[in-house]
Design an enzyme around this catalytic site. Structure first.
Site, mmCIF file in Angstrom:
data_model
loop_
_atom_site.group_PDB
_atom_site.id
_atom_site.type_symbol
_atom_site.label_atom_id
_atom_site.label_comp_id
_atom_site.label_asym_id
_atom_site.label_seq_id
_atom_site.Cartn_x
_atom_site.Cartn_y
_atom_site.Cartn_z
ATOM 1 C CE LYS A 69 1.079 0.972 4.434
ATOM 2 N NZ LYS A 69 1.866 2.112 4.856
ATOM 3 N N PRO A 114 8.938 -4.169 -0.618
ATOM 4 C CG PRO A 114 9.471 -1.932 -1.009
ATOM 5 C CD PRO A 114 8.561 -3.020 -1.443
ATOM 6 N N GLY A 132 9.839 -1.054 4.367
ATOM 7 C CA GLY A 132 9.875 -0.010 3.342
ATOM 8 C C GLY A 132 8.765 1.012 3.444
ATOM 9 N N GLY A 133 7.820 0.804 4.374
ATOM 10 C CA GLY A 133 6.705 1.751 4.507
ATOM 11 C C GLY A 133 5.544 1.417 3.589
ATOM 12 N N GLY A 175 4.957 -6.636 5.484
ATOM 13 C CA GLY A 175 4.728 -7.615 6.555
ATOM 14 C C GLY A 175 3.232 -7.761 6.831
ATOM 15 C CB SER A 176 0.497 -5.260 6.964
ATOM 16 O OG SER A 176 1.100 -4.512 7.990
ATOM 17 C CB ALA A 177 0.944 -7.618 2.174
ATOM 18 C CG ASP A 236 -0.294 -0.249 8.075
ATOM 19 O OD1 ASP A 236 -1.106 0.604 8.485
ATOM 20 O OD2 ASP A 236 0.905 0.000 7.834
HETATM 21 O O1 C5P Z 1 0.750 -2.012 14.326
HETATM 22 P P1 C5P Z 1 2.161 -2.045 13.816
HETATM 23 O O2 C5P Z 1 2.947 -3.170 14.418
HETATM 24 O O3 C5P Z 1 2.247 -1.994 12.336
HETATM 25 O O4 C5P Z 1 2.833 -0.682 14.336
HETATM 26 C C1 C5P Z 1 4.216 -0.563 14.435
HETATM 27 C C2 C5P Z 1 4.552 0.613 15.330
HETATM 28 O O5 C5P Z 1 4.229 1.839 14.658
HETATM 29 C C3 C5P Z 1 3.816 0.678 16.631
HETATM 30 O O6 C5P Z 1 4.440 -0.104 17.606
HETATM 31 C C4 C5P Z 1 3.898 2.173 16.963
HETATM 32 O O7 C5P Z 1 5.192 2.485 17.472
HETATM 33 C C5 C5P Z 1 3.818 2.818 15.591
HETATM 34 N N1 C5P Z 1 2.426 3.214 15.273
HETATM 35 C C6 C5P Z 1 1.879 4.303 15.940
HETATM 36 N N2 C5P Z 1 0.595 4.674 15.674
HETATM 37 C C7 C5P Z 1 -0.142 4.024 14.738
HETATM 38 C C8 C5P Z 1 0.398 2.928 14.026
HETATM 39 C C9 C5P Z 1 1.703 2.541 14.329
HETATM 40 O O8 C5P Z 1 2.541 4.933 16.777
HETATM 41 N N3 C5P Z 1 -1.383 4.420 14.515
#
Ligand code: C5P
Length: 312
Positions: A17, A103, A106-107, A111-113, A145
């Protein structure tokens, strides 16, 4: 599904995404920030094949270098499979083969996918028949995500980014991605944003309690107008990402100079996404960026979320 060698397996695909808009609100007690984001799923996919096994394992191949990835229980694909087994009472395991094209760190939600495709593949392999709502609830437990990787398309995300509502988007948008040779930690980028906000608290407005997506973004999506969308792109994580990886700034400038309508850091970076008017411009920009030694890819969006693939 059974492969030519007679092995029973299930294959699911989930997209990476781009965040077209990402406004970061205040840090909550749970360590997450309140967000308002507009996601678009793009045509770069993770492929997950799930085979019957007694325990849980994962291996990686793909077009990106996967050597540093963990394959133990800390991997999000394994966590997804274990969560589905626990929630449905399934007592066996799974052997996962993940083909990575998004990637790593990579933003773009790679990993979510993986996690979203794993939920769909294991559900089919095991015949656990979880409902879409149940899968979305499990996805939200795995990461902010992951629900979007399940649903795909173009969507507005609030809360942690996991409360989704579909956004009306007309037509197809063309993007050129500039991939970095390094990854960035999402928590580090959020922390850099918090530090900046603390340091400049006197000079800047406090972060919103309940951020919203600008009407300009929704309007540009409804109109299917890339020029309008280019004007509306915004990412609050861009400045901290550029602070941590200053080299990205000159690549953004380069892309905009040689043909992009606009460039933006994707999510927490370091992948850069350049919006272009059409397929021809995408090819031209890809050639220009490649000529400068960058790894550039063309993708389009929106595309569907995680779903099963019939191979034979
Ligand atoms: O949920 P995920 O593991 O993808 O999030 C990774 C990190 O990104 C979280 O531990 C947090 O530090 C940061 N994050 C956040 N606020 C969000 C989504 C992610 O601070 N809404």
């Amino acid at each position: 599904m059974t492969d030519p060698a007679g092995l029973h397996f299930a294959h699911a695909r989930a997209p990476g995404k781009i965040n077209l808009f990402l406004k970061v609100g205040q840090l909550q007690d749970d360590g997450y920030h309140e967000l308002a984001t507009a996601f678009q799923a793009v045509s770069l996919y993770e492929e997950v094949r799930a085979y019957p096994a007694d325990d849980f394992s994962v291996s990686f191949t793909g077009t990106v270098d996967t050597t540093g990835l963990s394959t133990d229980g800390s991997n999000l694909a394994i966590k997804a499979a274990r969560l589905l087994a626990r929630k449905t009472g399934y007592t066996g395991g799974v052997r996962l083969e993940v083909e990575k094209n998004v990637p790593i760190a990579g933003g773009m939600g790679g990993g979510s996918a993986d996690a979203a495709a794993t939920l769909v593949a294991c559900d089919a392999l095991w015949g656990t028949e979880a409902s879409r709502e149940e899968l979305v609830a499990m996805a939200a437990k795995l990461g902010a995500d992951v629900p979007f990787a399940l649903t795909g398309g173009t969507a507005i995300g609030t809360g942690r980014g996991d409360q989704l509502s579909p956004a009306l988007a007309k037509g197809r948008f063309h993007w050129v991605l500039a991939l970095a040779e390094f990854g960035m930690s999402t928590p580090d980028v959020y922390t850099a944003l918090d530090r900046h906000r603390e340091k400049h608290a006197q000079d800047i407005f406090p972060a919103s309690l309940q951020p919203t997506v600008d009407a300009d973004v929704l309007q540009a999506l409804r109109a299917g107008d890339p020029r309008q969308l280019a004007e509306a792109l915004r990412n609050d994580l861009q400045a901290p990402a550029l602070g941590l990886a200053p080299g990205l700034g000159s690549i953004l400038e380069l892309g905009e100079r040689v043909g992009a309508l606009a460039g933006i850091v994707s999510g927490s970076g370091p992948t850069l996404a350049f919006l272009v008017p059409d397929a021809d411009s995408a090819l031209e920009l890809q050639v220009e960026l490649s000529a400068s030694g960058l790894h550039a890819l063309r993708v389009t969006g929106p595309v569907h979320g995680a779903r099963l693939v019939q191979e034979w």
